[in-house]
Design a protein around this motif. Structure first.
Motif, mmCIF file in Angstrom:
data_model
loop_
_atom_site.group_PDB
_atom_site.id
_atom_site.type_symbol
_atom_site.label_atom_id
_atom_site.label_comp_id
_atom_site.label_asym_id
_atom_site.label_seq_id
_atom_site.Cartn_x
_atom_site.Cartn_y
_atom_site.Cartn_z
ATOM 1 N N VAL A 188 -39.524 55.967 -8.788
ATOM 2 C CA VAL A 188 -41.204 55.049 -9.211
ATOM 3 C C VAL A 188 -41.364 53.945 -8.719
ATOM 4 O O VAL A 188 -42.667 52.986 -8.155
ATOM 5 N N HIS A 189 -40.026 53.061 -8.281
ATOM 6 C CA HIS A 189 -40.105 51.444 -7.833
ATOM 7 C C HIS A 189 -39.795 51.362 -6.551
ATOM 8 O O HIS A 189 -39.905 50.768 -5.870
ATOM 9 N N MET A 190 -39.671 52.587 -5.956
ATOM 10 C CA MET A 190 -38.429 52.876 -4.167
ATOM 11 C C MET A 190 -39.515 51.836 -3.712
ATOM 12 O O MET A 190 -38.742 50.948 -2.663
ATOM 13 N N VAL A 191 -40.883 51.695 -3.407
ATOM 14 C CA VAL A 191 -41.604 50.968 -2.347
ATOM 15 C C VAL A 191 -41.501 49.553 -2.977
ATOM 16 O O VAL A 191 -41.507 48.961 -2.006
ATOM 17 N N LEU A 216 -36.749 43.112 -1.014
ATOM 18 C CA LEU A 216 -35.637 42.782 -0.209
ATOM 19 C C LEU A 216 -36.454 42.453 0.741
ATOM 20 O O LEU A 216 -35.515 42.227 1.612
ATOM 21 N N GLY A 217 -38.058 42.347 1.075
ATOM 22 C CA GLY A 217 -37.973 41.924 2.905
ATOM 23 C C GLY A 217 -38.924 42.778 3.353
ATOM 24 O O GLY A 217 -38.406 42.419 4.903
ATOM 25 N N LEU A 218 -38.423 44.360 3.542
ATOM 26 C CA LEU A 218 -39.205 44.949 3.913
ATOM 27 C C LEU A 218 -40.450 45.337 4.221
ATOM 28 O O LEU A 218 -41.320 45.725 5.480
ATOM 29 N N ALA A 266 -43.572 51.962 2.733
ATOM 30 C CA ALA A 266 -43.616 52.999 2.242
ATOM 31 C C ALA A 266 -43.964 53.649 3.767
ATOM 32 O O ALA A 266 -43.045 54.802 2.916
ATOM 33 N N LEU A 267 -43.540 53.401 4.545
ATOM 34 C CA LEU A 267 -42.579 54.718 5.560
ATOM 35 C C LEU A 267 -41.390 54.576 5.408
ATOM 36 O O LEU A 267 -40.921 56.069 5.472
ATOM 37 N N PHE A 308 -37.474 60.059 2.232
ATOM 38 C CA PHE A 308 -36.143 60.734 0.577
ATOM 39 C C PHE A 308 -37.062 62.343 0.878
ATOM 40 O O PHE A 308 -35.921 62.450 0.362
ATOM 41 N N GLY A 309 -38.101 63.144 0.855
ATOM 42 C CA GLY A 309 -38.245 64.156 0.449
ATOM 43 C C GLY A 309 -38.001 65.358 1.533
ATOM 44 O O GLY A 309 -37.340 65.960 1.087
ATOM 45 N N PRO A 310 -37.769 64.813 2.802
ATOM 46 C CA PRO A 310 -37.004 66.258 3.555
ATOM 47 C C PRO A 310 -35.341 65.148 3.306
ATOM 48 O O PRO A 310 -34.814 66.867 3.960
#
Length: 408
Positions: free
Chosen positions: A236-239, A245-247, A252-253, A258-260
């Motif tokens: 839920v909080h990945m992005v 963390l500074g990305l 989002a990219l 994750f899915g593949p």
């Protein structure tokens, strides 16, 4: 002679899992902003309503598991498809907030009836001795749900309202999923009539000794709940986590890896992990998820480190979906499998409903890094609990062997 997996049933269930997860779960985040606008609610309230619905669905899961054992998973999934269609229609036509939340609860209840928990039980009931491989194959197909339905939902929503999208999705559940589940249910009843309803040769015996089963179940449910906490909180909080963390814009990219990775881990397991015991696979899955968080903390804000995190986390999460079906079968056998799945699902869904809010609170209170550290601790604890289950199984086997020698 080893039974072969029921390929036709797996493919048919794979279609219904893609539709079930795509329409009842993955579409929500895309449609939520317009739901929020039309209902006059902030987006936090919309997701809060979803969490409440998940929580209620979790509380209902044990009863649903008993129904699966009593009436057969095929019948329950058939009814679930009808309920899913009706709940989607009710959500689309909801005149206000209360009716919208009630319909959302109906959607989550239907999800328990048609998604992996019920589908795993159906595969166990169709062909118990081949169920472990069948579950692996099914999760491989089901892993494409997000890949297929995120773009489908986005394209549909670009042309029509979220209410109309839900009406289309209701049609998919009613016109495609319901007949498939009905045919599988009818076929399963015919097979039972031919072979005998309680044929002992078709049962799968659990590896845990009877004296260790209560403790084993508690430990397994605890480990699965910890992994669900890590999985749901991170996903839920990945992005936002990666951004924090500074990305920045690359977060989002990075998330697209994750899915593949989920599908890759399931395919690898299907091709090379046929003889890998479910308990070892469960330990690998939990270790990968913990390792992913461990990789992220010191490497941030490195893009390469974040990609490694997304890939490793996807690998672990993909395997976790498999072991939630195969490990209970290994430890406790096929008798009462639906009831057992319902009880485990209840614990997992309740934790999954609370985890995103808990992580959001921690991030606001102690920061991203310390929040990830606590998440890592939960993941490591899940691994240790699985190791204890392995020791419990070995001790039980040794005790039974000693008792057998003594009696002889």
């Amino acid at each position: 002679m080893t039974e072969s997996p029921p390929i036709a049933a797996i493919i048919a269930l794979g279609i219904t899992q893609i539709i079930g997860y795509g329409t009842l779960y993955y579409s929500f985040s895309i449609l939520a902003p317009d739901m929020s606008r039309d209902l006059g609610w902030p987006s936090e309230a919309i997701f809060g309503a979803l969490s409440a619905a998940l929580l209620i669905g979790g509380l209902m899961a044990p009863a649903l598991g008993k129904w699966i054992d009593r009436f057969g998973a095929g019948r329950i999934m058939t009814a679930g498809s009808a309920i899913a269609a009706a709940a989607l229609v009710a959500c689309a036509l909801a005149p206000g907030r209360i009716s919208f939340v009630a319909a959302l609860i109906g959607i989550e209840a239907a999800s328990n009836l048609v998604q992996y928990g019920a589908a795993f039980a159906l595969l166990v009931q169709i062909r118990p001795q081949a169920a472990q491989r069948s579950i692996t194959y099914l999760t491989l197909i089901g892993g494409f749900a997000s890949t297929i339905f995120w773009p489908i939902t986005t394209m549909l929503h670009a042309e029509i309202s979220w209410q109309q999208v839900y009406l289309v999705f209701a049609g998919l559940n009613f016109v495609i999923c319901l007949p498939i589940h009905a045919v599988l249910s009818r076929q399963m009843r015919r097979n039972r009539v031919r072979s005998g309803k309680a044929s002992p040769a078709r049962r799968v015996e659990g590896t845990l000794a009877a004296s260790a089963r209560r403790m084993g179940f508690v430990l397994m449910a605890f480990s699965f709940s910890l992994q669900s906490l890590v999985s749901s909180a991170i996903l839920v909080h990945m992005v936002p986590l990666l951004s924090g963390l500074g990305l920045g814009a690359t977060a989002a990219l990075v998330g697209t890896f994750f899915g593949p990775s989920q599908v890759l881990s399931r395919l690898t397991n299907m091709l090379f992990g046929v003889n890998l015991p479910p308990l070892k696979l469960a330990i690998i899955a939990a270790t990968l998820m913990s390792a992913a968080v461990f990789l992220l903390i010191p490497t941030a804000p490195s893009v390469a480190g974040a990609i490694a995190f997304a890939v490793v986390f996807g690998l672990g999460n993909g395997l976790f979906s498999i072991v939630t079906g195969t490990l209970p079968l290994l430890l406790f056998g096929s008798d009462g499998y639906g009831k057992m799945q319902g009880r485990v699902m209840a614990a997992r869904l309740i934790v999954s409903a609370v985890a995103p809010f808990a992580l959001a609170y921690l991030i606001g209170s102690i920061g991203v890094v310390w929040s990830l550290a606590l998440t890592l601790a939960a993941g490591v604890l899940a691994v240790l609990v699985l190791v204890v289950i392995g020791q419990l199984a070995r001790n039980g086997s040794a005790s039974e062997a000693a008792a057998t020698q003594t009696s002889n």
